[in-house]
Design a protein around this motif. Structure first.
Motif, PDB file in Angstrom:
ATOM      1  N   LYS A  43     -43.830  16.281  38.440  1.00  0.00           N
ATOM      2  CA  LYS A  43     -43.904  15.418  37.248  1.00  0.00           C
ATOM      3  C   LYS A  43     -42.631  14.588  37.148  1.00  0.00           C
ATOM      4  O   LYS A  43     -41.670  14.995  36.496  1.00  0.00           O
ATOM      5  N   ALA A  58     -42.810  22.073  36.069  1.00  0.00           N
ATOM      6  CA  ALA A  58     -42.693  20.640  36.314  1.00  0.00           C
ATOM      7  C   ALA A  58     -43.169  20.231  37.705  1.00  0.00           C
ATOM      8  O   ALA A  58     -43.121  19.061  38.058  1.00  0.00           O
ATOM      9  N   ALA A  84     -40.775  18.058  29.727  1.00  0.00           N
ATOM     10  CA  ALA A  84     -41.949  18.256  30.593  1.00  0.00           C
ATOM     11  C   ALA A  84     -41.705  17.711  32.001  1.00  0.00           C
ATOM     12  O   ALA A  84     -42.402  18.088  32.936  1.00  0.00           O
ATOM     13  N   HIS A  98     -40.546  25.281  33.085  1.00  0.00           N
ATOM     14  CA  HIS A  98     -41.232  24.079  32.602  1.00  0.00           C
ATOM     15  C   HIS A  98     -42.453  23.682  33.413  1.00  0.00           C
ATOM     16  O   HIS A  98     -43.103  22.685  33.070  1.00  0.00           O
TER      17      HIS A  98
END
Ligand SMILES: [Zn+2]
Ligand SMILES: [Zn+2]
Length: 323
Positions: free
Chosen positions: A290, A76, A259, A74
């Motif tokens: 994130k 991230a 996300a 992902h």
């Protein structure tokens, strides 16, 4: 096609990286289970061995969730090239093949979640297929590097993806040597270190990850909840899985907003990996974490943002769940 070929449209194409033949994939998974059974039969459990098992398991499940899942699948958070390679090297110790293979199959899972093209969906192909059989399904043994082109552009990652078993298997003599040298204490031999620090925790980590793929998508099985009625998939939040996988078990949250580097949206959804990643970011090892879940997503799940919660808590008598 050769890795890194440019197509007429100017897009890089890395092609398919051949994986193990079915018999070898089956032997690797089967051999590990035999080792885990041997651990339980040949070496009686003891306090030091259980501690070794726990530490080794946590290091391996962290490698799966923090590295293979949140970083490679992902993106991230971000890391420098050397850190990225070291993370990938650590990732191989989760015993779930190479980082690009894991990420490519996982991205396919999100793209086709619970549809027939999902690599592991209990709705589409039943519990056993989602939990284990897909691991030896010939269709999913190779790595489609174009699905993970953002990481496949690094040759060292393509190499590690192909030869993931080298560092994984090198851990066996390393554990044996550490045990024989007495570094794990006087009660843990080389054989015990290999079985209880290698085979058993790697097998456990594989099954916990597999439970996310199977029970994490099986609403008819008790012990979980669906905060988000994700229309297409059957993903579930499962508290026990959330704890033992350091966060992967908050799977319905994750499918709703994949996300983010966090999967626990409410204060009681403990997300060990996210907190460890925050510590790594604070230490300057990684960056660009994130961690923010949009307010709209929190509200949709009946939660409120941390800012709103702070305001609510400031008012006497008010209470709220924080995201
Ligand atoms: Zn899923
Ligand atoms: Zn995911």
């Amino acid at each position: 096609m050769t890795a890194g070929t440019t197509t007429p449209e100017g897009r890089l194409r890395y092609g398919l990286q051949q994986g193990d033949p079915v018999w070898l994939a089956f032997s690797r998974v089967g051999g590990r289970h035999l080792g885990a059974i041997a651990a339980l039969i040949l070496v009686p459990a003891s306090g030091p061995l259980v501690t070794l098992l726990l530490v080794s398991y946590l290091l391996r499940i962290w490698a799966m969730e923090a590295v293979y899942h949140r970083y490679f699948s992902h993106a991230a958070y971000r890391a420098g090239r050397l850190t990225q390679f070291l993370l990938a090297l650590w990732g191989t110790q989760c015993g779930q093949r190479g980082p690009l293979w894991w990420a490519a199959t996982h991205r396919a899972h999100h793209r086709f979640a619970d549809l027939p093209a999902d690599p592991h969906s209990p709705r589409a192909k039943g519990f056993l297929h989602a939990h284990a059989r897909w691991l030896t399904d010939g269709r999913w043994l190779s790595t489609d590097l174009d699905v993970v082109a953002d990481y496949a552009r690094f040759p060292e990652l393509r190499w590690l993806n192909k030869y993931y078993y080298v560092p994984l298997y090198l851990a066996v003599p390393a554990l044996y040597g550490i045990g024989q040298a007495g570094w794990l204490g006087p009660h843990i031999s080389g054989l015990a270190a290999v079985l209880w620090g290698g085979f058993l925790p790697t097998t456990l980590a594989l099954h916990m990850t597999s439970f996310v793929n199977s029970l994490g998508h099986l609403p008819s099985f008790p012990g979980g909840y669906r905060r988000y009625p994700t229309l297409r998939d059957d993903s579930m939040n499962r508290p026990i899985l959330g704890l033992v996988t350091l966060g992967a078990g908050w799977h319905n949250n994750h499918h709703r907003y994949s996300a983010a580097a966090r999967t626990g949206f409410a204060w009681y959804e403990i997300d060990g990996v996210y907190w460890s990643l925050r510590a790594l970011q604070a230490a300057g090892v990684i960056y660009g974490l994130k961690g923010v879940i949009p307010d709209a997503i929190l509200r949709e799940g009946g939660l409120v943002s941390t800012k709103q919660a702070t305001r609510l808590h400031a008012k006497p008598g008010a209470s709220a769940e924080t995201g």
